[in-house]
Design a protein around this motif. Sequence first.
Motif, short mmCIF file in Angstrom:
data_model
loop_
_atom_site.label_atom_id
_atom_site.label_comp_id
_atom_site.label_asym_id
_atom_site.label_seq_id
_atom_site.Cartn_x
_atom_site.Cartn_y
_atom_site.Cartn_z
N ARG A 90 0.84 -1.20 0.00
CA ARG A 90 0.00 0.00 0.00
C ARG A 90 0.88 1.26 0.00
N ARG A 93 2.18 1.80 -3.47
CA ARG A 93 1.16 2.37 -4.36
C ARG A 93 0.95 3.84 -4.03
N GLY A 94 0.92 4.65 -5.05
CA GLY A 94 0.73 6.08 -4.82
C GLY A 94 2.05 6.75 -4.49
N LEU A 108 -12.98 8.87 -10.46
CA LEU A 108 -13.06 9.74 -9.28
C LEU A 108 -14.33 9.42 -8.50
N TYR A 112 -17.04 12.84 -3.31
CA TYR A 112 -16.01 13.63 -2.64
C TYR A 112 -15.54 14.74 -3.57
N ARG A 116 -10.73 17.15 -1.76
CA ARG A 116 -10.68 16.17 -0.69
C ARG A 116 -9.91 14.92 -1.13
N GLN A 117 -10.15 14.51 -2.39
CA GLN A 117 -9.46 13.31 -2.87
C GLN A 117 -7.96 13.56 -3.00
N GLU A 120 -6.48 13.95 0.65
CA GLU A 120 -6.47 12.63 1.27
C GLU A 120 -5.25 11.82 0.80
N THR A 121 -5.01 11.86 -0.51
CA THR A 121 -3.88 11.10 -1.06
C THR A 121 -2.54 11.68 -0.58
N GLN A 123 -1.95 13.38 2.10
CA GLN A 123 -1.73 13.15 3.53
C GLN A 123 -1.49 11.69 3.88
N THR A 124 -1.99 10.80 2.99
CA THR A 124 -1.72 9.38 3.23
C THR A 124 -0.22 9.09 3.13
N HIS A 125 0.44 9.82 2.23
CA HIS A 125 1.85 9.51 1.97
C HIS A 125 2.81 10.56 2.51
N VAL A 169 -7.17 13.28 -12.51
CA VAL A 169 -6.67 11.93 -12.26
C VAL A 169 -5.14 11.92 -12.34
N LEU A 172 -3.75 13.40 -9.31
CA LEU A 172 -3.84 12.44 -8.21
C LEU A 172 -2.73 11.40 -8.29
N ALA A 173 -2.44 10.95 -9.51
CA ALA A 173 -1.42 9.92 -9.66
C ALA A 173 -0.03 10.49 -9.36
#
Lengths: 334, 328
Positions: A90, A93-94, A108, A112, A116-117, A120-121, A123-125, A169, A172-173
């Motif tokens: 995980r 990924r990203g 998408l 959301y 936000r998307q 979220e991404t 802050q996840t990484h 997209v 996001l990637a």
Amino acid sequence: MADIKNRPLLEVRDLRIEFPTRRGTLVAVDGVSFDIAEGEVLGVVGESGAGKSLTGASIIGLLEPPGRIASGQVILNGRRIDNLPYEEMRHVRGHDIGMVFQDPLTSLNPLYSVGRQLIETIQTHSDLSDQAARKRAIELLGEVGIPSPKVRIDQYPHQFSGGMRQRVVIALALCVNPRLIIADEPTTALDVSIQAQIITLLKRLCSEHGAAVMLITHDMGVIAETANRVAVMYAGRLAEIGPVDEVIKRAKHPYTDGLMGSIPKLSGATERLVQIEGSMPRLTEIPNGCAFNPRCPKVFARCMDERPDLTHVGRSEVACWLYDQQMERTGSDG
Amino acid sequence: MLAFIVQRLLQAIVVMFVVALISFSLFRYVGDPVNNMLGQDSSTEQRELLRERLGLNDPVPVQFFHYVGNALQGDFGLSYRMGKPVDELIAKRLPATIELVAVSAVLALLFGVPMGVYTGLNRNSWLSRSLLTVSLVGISLPTFVIGILMILVFGVWLGWLPTFGRGGVVDLGVWQTSLLTLQGWSHILMPAITLALFQLTLIMRLVRAEMLEVLRTDYIKFARARGLRNQAINYGHALKNTLVPVITIMGLQIGSLLAFSIITETVFAWPGMGLLFLQGIQFVDIPVMSSYLVLMALFFVIINLTVDLLYYAVDPRLRSQHVGGAAH
């Protein structure tokens, strides 16, 4: 040090993807090996069902069950990633590998906001604060060419056009600067007029961010403009792989040759397009020998029972007995 | 947004008007109230006097006008059977039903949604399989059987819970509640569970089916490809996308729980609206029947309005339909 520097970013070794079914195991990808160097764009072409997307999905660890990697290795930056536990994968990924899917309309989450998307991404990484992540998200939207990103960030996907959504997209990637982007037919679902924009954007951003790209597509035109190297897949195997000008101008595998012949040209006489007779075999009906043998114009006895492996021919590698013979001949001549 | 609410309110008024018409016609076509009130052996003068007093000799539109006017002030006339104002009777019974329905709806949501998510995510675990199997029981067994079984087990054999009535109610002026005392809770528990069981299994199966659907979508795949945490994907991205159908079904279910919890109320001798309505039917107590009809229609209208507003809150696509953005 030199060792690591010379090592390609991504190495795929003898990848085999199987689907266990009630009627036996289907081999969807068989013995595929290739490298992608740092910052390189590798185009992957082939008909639907040739195993392009599966190869892409297996690199990022998102093969859908019951599909599974039966054997082979995927190595990113010298680290084997095909057998990582879920949580570790995980993080890859990203963070290390980004992905762009075919259809921006469904990629998408409709409920959301775009911001936000993105946030979220991010802050996840990373450890960015809410504010910093939002600032970064706005920057990214600007970078992918979305006008007035400060307003658009709070809007929802349905308020964006198809092309704009694909830009989102891509943002996001790319949002945590991955080393590799897998773009699975990123323009197939878009209007022709927008396809070129998106491809140009993808290419520019990836080179700016220093990301390598695995560009999966049917579109030879896109490959010709974008890729450094190209891999041609047929029925789950690599038919040919090499530098893009070599493969396009001097296609070696009869299948590649057929593919190139089927591209319409603006100049030249209005002749019928060259077609490859027949269609790609189903996974259950792949013939013995070379999988292309029923359709191959240059088929001969050896193709019917021996499966060719990739061999170096000029600057490319080709899986075809034609060249094996030639090499033998040139070898004996010399 | 405002336009939407106004439009819905106008629709609601139309619905209520039609329902009022129907419930008003009950008076005219279901039996003769004068007969019911005075009995067979009354004199013609007595009947005529009562007719005049009840306004039954007025032209029909005038009668309807009076009926609506009174209903708007909460006056639904006198119950034929009990001789008391219907609104008083209802005010006494309604809290019992609403509390019962609310508790069972909360139970159903509290357990049904997580169970649905779990069974959707872990399709092949033994727990999912057994939950699904047991849920078949919840769906197929009639409520009264479940109620009676529960009374047998927890009331008779184990003696843990009381089997009838509301127990200690606390009077809050207009509202009598059984939710403020432990004894009240012990009374409401069994009927509420009985009532919740069907809803719970329904919600669980619905959420499960929706989750399976949503987990296959591209945006979930893309969320995974971005390395989002499982929790964020499953409970954020996926669950939120299952909510619209769940809200729809839950709205309908709460409506029918309010209107048709009759069986459960009967089994547990719960002094709610259902019991009042049943007795009303038995005695052809038309004012009770017609006001029940109007009241339930009102509940359905309110619930539907709430459901529509919840859609608005959940799905941004509905919110900005009038904003002419760059869609496609």
